[in-house]
Design a protein around this motif. Structure first.
Motif, PDB file in Angstrom:
ATOM      1  N   ILE A 193       0.843  -1.203   0.000  1.00 16.62           N
ATOM      2  CA  ILE A 193       0.000   0.000   0.000  1.00 16.62           C
ATOM      3  C   ILE A 193       0.877   1.250   0.000  1.00 16.62           C
ATOM      4  O   ILE A 193       0.649   2.188  -0.775  1.00 16.62           O
ATOM      5  N   ILE A 194       1.889   1.275   0.849  1.00 13.10           N
ATOM      6  CA  ILE A 194       2.760   2.452   0.966  1.00 13.10           C
ATOM      7  C   ILE A 194       3.562   2.666  -0.317  1.00 13.10           C
ATOM      8  O   ILE A 194       3.682   3.795  -0.796  1.00 13.10           O
ATOM      9  N   THR A 195       4.076   1.593  -0.886  1.00 17.05           N
ATOM     10  CA  THR A 195       4.833   1.711  -2.144  1.00 17.05           C
ATOM     11  C   THR A 195       3.962   2.298  -3.247  1.00 17.05           C
ATOM     12  O   THR A 195       4.377   3.222  -3.962  1.00 17.05           O
ATOM     13  N   ASN A 196       2.741   1.784  -3.376  1.00 16.79           N
ATOM     14  CA  ASN A 196       1.825   2.306  -4.394  1.00 16.79           C
ATOM     15  C   ASN A 196       1.426   3.751  -4.101  1.00 16.79           C
ATOM     16  O   ASN A 196       1.303   4.567  -5.017  1.00 16.79           O
ATOM     17  N   HIS A 197       1.241   4.071  -2.821  1.00 14.33           N
ATOM     18  CA  HIS A 197       0.917   5.444  -2.431  1.00 14.33           C
ATOM     19  C   HIS A 197       2.040   6.397  -2.846  1.00 14.33           C
ATOM     20  O   HIS A 197       1.782   7.461  -3.407  1.00 14.33           O
ATOM     21  N   GLY A 232       6.518  13.842   1.431  1.00 15.83           N
ATOM     22  CA  GLY A 232       5.799  13.736   2.691  1.00 15.83           C
ATOM     23  C   GLY A 232       6.419  12.713   3.619  1.00 15.83           C
ATOM     24  O   GLY A 232       7.343  11.991   3.258  1.00 15.83           O
ATOM     25  N   LYS A 233       5.891  12.680   4.829  1.00 14.53           N
ATOM     26  CA  LYS A 233       6.392  11.787   5.870  1.00 14.53           C
ATOM     27  C   LYS A 233       5.223  10.985   6.437  1.00 14.53           C
ATOM     28  O   LYS A 233       4.200  11.550   6.819  1.00 14.53           O
ATOM     29  N   GLY A 253       2.427  16.237   4.705  1.00 17.01           N
ATOM     30  CA  GLY A 253       2.859  16.678   3.387  1.00 17.01           C
ATOM     31  C   GLY A 253       4.006  17.673   3.461  1.00 17.01           C
ATOM     32  O   GLY A 253       4.257  18.299   4.500  1.00 17.01           O
ATOM     33  N   ASP A 254       4.687  17.825   2.363  1.00 18.57           N
ATOM     34  CA  ASP A 254       5.778  18.798   2.280  1.00 18.57           C
ATOM     35  C   ASP A 254       5.277  20.216   2.515  1.00 18.57           C
ATOM     36  O   ASP A 254       6.056  21.102   2.873  1.00 18.57           O
ATOM     37  N   ASP A 255       3.964  20.429   2.345  1.00 22.55           N
ATOM     38  CA  ASP A 255       3.366  21.743   2.582  1.00 22.55           C
ATOM     39  C   ASP A 255       2.967  21.941   4.048  1.00 22.55           C
ATOM     40  O   ASP A 255       2.411  22.971   4.410  1.00 22.55           O
ATOM     41  N   GLY A 256       3.210  20.922   4.904  1.00 27.18           N
ATOM     42  CA  GLY A 256       2.899  21.019   6.330  1.00 27.18           C
ATOM     43  C   GLY A 256       1.514  20.536   6.703  1.00 27.18           C
ATOM     44  O   GLY A 256       1.178  20.467   7.884  1.00 27.18           O
ATOM     45  N   ALA A 257       0.695  20.167   5.723  1.00 29.96           N
ATOM     46  CA  ALA A 257      -0.660  19.684   5.999  1.00 29.96           C
ATOM     47  C   ALA A 257      -0.646  18.175   6.253  1.00 29.96           C
ATOM     48  O   ALA A 257       0.095  17.437   5.610  1.00 29.96           O
TER      49      ALA A 257
END
Length: 104
Positions: free
Chosen positions: A49-53, A60-61, A82-86
């Motif tokens: 799931i994570i690889t496909n995501h 992101g983290k 996300g890289d945007d902080g969300a």
């Protein structure tokens, strides 16, 4: 936004250190059930799931991952900073791997 019924977390906070070293989580008490579901091909492995995501949403983290039972199906819920902080919650059908729901 989908209405969530029969939300029954399986308390799966997986040890993700092998997948993402910056993430720490606790193993859930229902590991045997999760292992049984995976061996019976009822759910995909979380790393799949994570690889496909990551292919669809790079960056992101990963903050948290849970396996839940919602509306008669198993769903992986993953929270991503996300890289945007969300923080966003992505819900994937655990059997097919398809994105089922996204919460902003």
């Amino acid at each position: 936004m989908a209405i969530l019924y029969a939300r029954r977390p399986l308390a799966l906070l997986l040890v993700l250190a092998a997948l993402l070293p910056e993430t720490s989580a606790l193993a859930g008490r229902d590991q045997d059930e999760i292992r049984r579901l995976h061996q019976a091909k009822q759910i995909l492995a979380l790393d799949t799931i994570i690889t496909n995501h990551r292919r669809q949403y790079p960056g992101g983290k990963l903050l948290e991952a849970e396996l839940e039972f919602e509306e008669g199906r198993y769903v992986y819920e993953i929270k991503i900073l996300g890289d945007d902080g969300a923080v966003r919650e992505f819900e994937y059908d655990a059997r097919s791997g398809e994105l089922w729901h996204l919460k902003h």
